[in-house]
Design an enzyme around this catalytic site. Structure first.
Site, short mmCIF file in Angstrom:
data_model
loop_
_atom_site.label_atom_id
_atom_site.label_comp_id
_atom_site.label_asym_id
_atom_site.label_seq_id
_atom_site.Cartn_x
_atom_site.Cartn_y
_atom_site.Cartn_z
N LYS A 170 -24.07 -7.10 -8.31
CA LYS A 170 -22.65 -6.73 -8.26
C LYS A 170 -21.94 -7.56 -7.18
O LYS A 170 -22.10 -7.33 -5.99
CB LYS A 170 -22.52 -5.23 -7.93
CG LYS A 170 -21.09 -4.76 -7.88
CD LYS A 170 -20.79 -4.21 -6.50
CE LYS A 170 -19.35 -3.98 -6.20
NZ LYS A 170 -18.47 -5.12 -6.28
N GLY A 224 -22.04 -6.74 3.75
CA GLY A 224 -20.63 -6.36 3.75
C GLY A 224 -20.28 -5.66 5.04
O GLY A 224 -20.91 -5.90 6.07
N GLY A 229 -21.80 -0.32 4.35
CA GLY A 229 -23.25 -0.46 4.51
C GLY A 229 -23.89 0.85 4.92
O GLY A 229 -24.92 1.26 4.37
N GLU A 246 -26.92 -5.99 5.71
CA GLU A 246 -26.41 -7.01 6.63
C GLU A 246 -24.92 -6.74 6.78
O GLU A 246 -24.18 -6.79 5.81
CB GLU A 246 -26.64 -8.42 6.07
CG GLU A 246 -28.08 -8.87 6.08
CD GLU A 246 -28.69 -8.98 7.47
OE1 GLU A 246 -27.94 -8.99 8.47
OE2 GLU A 246 -29.92 -9.02 7.57
N CYS A 280 -19.60 -13.61 9.24
CA CYS A 280 -20.18 -12.51 10.03
C CYS A 280 -20.78 -13.03 11.32
O CYS A 280 -20.91 -12.30 12.29
CB CYS A 280 -21.23 -11.79 9.20
SG CYS A 280 -22.40 -12.92 8.47
N GLN A 327 -6.69 -9.08 4.21
CA GLN A 327 -7.38 -9.67 5.36
C GLN A 327 -6.36 -10.28 6.32
O GLN A 327 -6.52 -10.17 7.54
CB GLN A 327 -8.40 -10.71 4.89
CG GLN A 327 -9.28 -11.27 5.99
CD GLN A 327 -10.10 -10.22 6.73
OE1 GLN A 327 -10.78 -9.43 6.12
NE2 GLN A 327 -9.98 -10.19 8.06
P1 NAD Z 1 -17.14 -4.58 1.92
O1 NAD Z 1 -18.07 -3.67 2.62
O2 NAD Z 1 -15.76 -4.13 1.70
O3 NAD Z 1 -17.71 -4.94 0.48
C1 NAD Z 1 -19.00 -5.50 0.31
C2 NAD Z 1 -19.47 -5.18 -1.10
O4 NAD Z 1 -19.66 -3.78 -1.21
C3 NAD Z 1 -18.48 -5.56 -2.18
O5 NAD Z 1 -19.17 -6.03 -3.31
C4 NAD Z 1 -17.80 -4.25 -2.47
O6 NAD Z 1 -17.24 -4.18 -3.77
C5 NAD Z 1 -18.94 -3.28 -2.32
N1 NAD Z 1 -18.52 -1.90 -2.03
C6 NAD Z 1 -17.37 -1.50 -1.44
N2 NAD Z 1 -17.36 -0.15 -1.34
C7 NAD Z 1 -18.52 0.29 -1.86
C8 NAD Z 1 -19.10 1.57 -2.02
N3 NAD Z 1 -18.48 2.67 -1.61
N4 NAD Z 1 -20.32 1.66 -2.59
C9 NAD Z 1 -20.98 0.56 -2.97
N5 NAD Z 1 -20.48 -0.68 -2.85
C10 NAD Z 1 -19.27 -0.82 -2.30
O7 NAD Z 1 -17.19 -5.98 2.71
P2 NAD Z 1 -16.31 -7.28 2.42
O8 NAD Z 1 -14.92 -7.01 2.89
O9 NAD Z 1 -16.52 -7.77 1.03
O10 NAD Z 1 -17.01 -8.35 3.38
C11 NAD Z 1 -16.69 -8.52 4.70
C12 NAD Z 1 -17.74 -7.89 5.58
O11 NAD Z 1 -19.02 -8.45 5.27
C13 NAD Z 1 -17.56 -8.17 7.06
O12 NAD Z 1 -17.75 -6.99 7.79
C14 NAD Z 1 -18.66 -9.16 7.39
O13 NAD Z 1 -19.09 -9.16 8.72
C15 NAD Z 1 -19.72 -8.75 6.46
N6 NAD Z 1 -20.68 -9.83 6.25
C16 NAD Z 1 -21.91 -9.72 6.84
C17 NAD Z 1 -22.85 -10.72 6.69
C18 NAD Z 1 -24.21 -10.60 7.31
O14 NAD Z 1 -25.13 -11.26 6.83
N7 NAD Z 1 -24.39 -9.79 8.33
C19 NAD Z 1 -22.54 -11.84 5.93
C20 NAD Z 1 -21.27 -11.93 5.35
C21 NAD Z 1 -20.36 -10.91 5.51
#
Ligand code: NAD
Length: 477
Positions: A170, A224, A229, A246, A280, A327
């Site tokens: 997804k 995310g 998470g 992550e 990130c 954003q």
């Molecule tokens: P997000 O948490 O909004 O979304 C991430 C994913 O989760 C998306 O596919 C989203 O559709 C899904 N999602 C959202 N709500 C959900 C729920 N309730 N249940 C299940 N899935 C759900 O994050 P984002 O805005 O897409 O990404 C930015 C974030 O990602 C930042 O915090 C960044 O630091 C982090 N990030 C971390 C790493 C790492 O490796 N540590 C790498 C890249 C990005």
């Protein structure tokens, strides 16, 4: 219409969404299907049914499948890099670089399949053999963010498939284009048994939640935000599923008095602002020793003024637009907040107008901040860096570690003593000496500590920890 891929067939979603170019909001990249919970259940069921067949493919067959996928991704680097830059807003060079990384990841795991080893141990009991082997986990649910639309999917899908797991993938709702293109390659070039790989685009609240709750999904790997998470982690914990998270970062970069100033500025500019600061592992806290502070911030401002923020596909662009209006609003909110808290907007931070309507923001440097301010505690996830002045190295290390996060950290110094000491004492999962906090190798373990990560490391040979289950067998010979 770009469709979902379920049980070996391309199927329309329940609804659809538009993929918009953040460099030019009039440019519609395409229409992408969106699934609901029921369609996600179908994908999970198809993966569940295919799991056994896929796990029975030989290591060589799986290796070849990954190799074919990697070869096509690499061959199409320019086209896919352009699509990525167009939908996410990173520059064309960054987009192509990310695609190459994704292709290389498939190549790496194509080799890794053949290196999966077990152990044979001497038993404490006479005549008994002890064997330790690794088996596939089962169906893996993969949930990815928008900021690395092809590399993160690749570094989760490739090891999942390599070690014999069926996949339901997804991608982020905001950037389904690169994920769809990668999935199309996997679906065709992979020649996998139907149902082994499934693409389900759609909202996290429906598709992501269904994956997290399904008893047929044995493991969830998520990248995310922290809040999403943690909630996925709790759901998985409740039903006893394996989970790897992550999440965010608030990564410090220390600049010591003895740093090579020019190198330190390059490292900070790259780590804080490249890829529009949407990494990130980005350097969002610049912790600068008193003796070099004034020179450092002046040199930063000078370099920032020369950075070209423009359309991601335009030649000469150093920094593309922010990925979305949401954003952009968040970035501006934090710049304002940093100033309200007592920081000074030393350079950049203004909205920019370009030839096309897009989310253009000049990279921002906020000085005179201290570590307790929200700007230094919460992830901004944009081209925004704040500077904390410290009196000495000890204070710098203390502040670097004084954070809820622990993904990446960095130090710019010419002192072997300080570099060595910082590598030991940093509470981050990855430590960088004279290189940017962002930017890592695909064959080395990736991940953090504290609030940034949960579960085993991703990438490199460490990836097997998450994607396999260890079995210990005792035999009386
Ligand atoms: P997000 O948490 O909004 O979304 C991430 C994913 O989760 C998306 O596919 C989203 O559709 C899904 N999602 C959202 N709500 C959900 C729920 N309730 N249940 C299940 N899935 C759900 O994050 P984002 O805005 O897409 O990404 C930015 C974030 O990602 C930042 O915090 C960044 O630091 C982090 N990030 C971390 C790493 C790492 O490796 N540590 C790498 C890249 C990005």
């Amino acid at each position: 219409m770009h469709k979902n891929f379920i049980a070996g067939e391309w199927v329309e979603g329940v609804t659809a969404g538009l993929n918009i170019n953040p460099s030019d909001t009039q440019d519609v990249i395409g229409e992408y299907s969106r699934a609901d919970a029921a369609q996600t259940e179908q994908a999970i069921e198809s993966a569940y049914q295919a799991q056994k067949t896929w796990a029975q493919w030989t290591a060589e067959q799986r290796s070849d499948a990954l190799d074919r996928i990697g070869t096509e991704v690499l061959a199409r680097r320019n086209e896919l890099g352009e699509l990525l830059a167009r939908e996410e807003g990173k520059t064309l060079a960054e987009g192509i670089g990310e695609v190459v990384r994704a292709g290389r990841v498939f190549k790496f795991f194509s080799g890794e399949v053949l290196r999966l080893a077990g152990e044979k141990l001497p038993s404490i009991r006479p005549g008994v053999d002890v064997e330790v082997t690794r088996e596939p986990e089962g169906v893996v649910g993969i949930i990815t963010p928008w900021n690395f639309p092809i590399a993160i999917p690749a570094w989760k899908i490739a090891p999942a498939l390599a070690f014999g797991n069926a996949v339901v993938f997804k991608p982020a709702d905001l950037v389904p284009g690169s994920a769809w293109a990668l999935s199309e390659i996997i679906a065709r070039a992979g020649q996998l048994p139907a149902g082994t790989f499934n693409l389900v685009m759609g909202p996290g609240s429906k598709v992501g939640q269904t994956l997290a709750h399904s008893r047929k999904v044995r493991a969830i790997t998520f990248t995310g935000s922290v809040s999403t998470g943690r909630s996925i982690g709790m759901t998985c914990m409740e039903r006893g599923a394996k989970v790897q998270l992550e999440m965010g970062g608030k990564n410090p970069l220390l600049v010591l008095n003895d740093a090579d100033l020019e190198l330190a500025v390059s490292v900070a500019i790259n780590g804080s602002f490249f890829s529009t600061g949407q990494r990130c592992t980005g350097s969002s806290r610049l912790i600068v020793e008193d003796g070099i502070h004034d020179q450092f911030v002046a040199a930063m401002a000078q370099r920032m003024a020369a950075l070209r923020v423009d359309h991601a596909l335009k030649a000469g662009t150093d920094i593309g637009p922010v990925a979305s209006q949401d954003q952009l609003d968040q970035d501006r909110h934090y710049i304002e907040l940093g100033c309200q808290e007592g920081g000074v907007l030393y350079a950049g931070g203004e909205l920019l107008r370009r030839d096309t309507p897009g989310f253009y923001l000049a990279p921002a440097l906020i000085t005179q901040t201290h570590n307790a301010m929200r700007i230094n505690r919460e992830e901004v996830f944009g081209p925004v860096a704040s500077v904390v002045r410290v009196r000495d190295y000890e204070e710098a290390v203390h502040l670097a570690n004084d954070t809820d996060f622990g993904l990446s950290s960095g130090i710019c110094t010419t002192s072997l003593k300080h570099a060595t000491d910082f590598k030991r004492r940093s509470t981050a999962g990855m430590v960088m000496v004279n290189v940017p906090t962002a930017g890592v190798d695909y064959h080395a373990p990736f991940g953090g500590r504290k609030g940034s990560s949960y579960g085993p490391r991703e990438q490199g040979s460490h990836a097997r920890e998450f994607y396999t289950s260890v079995k210990t067998a005792y035999t009386l010979a």
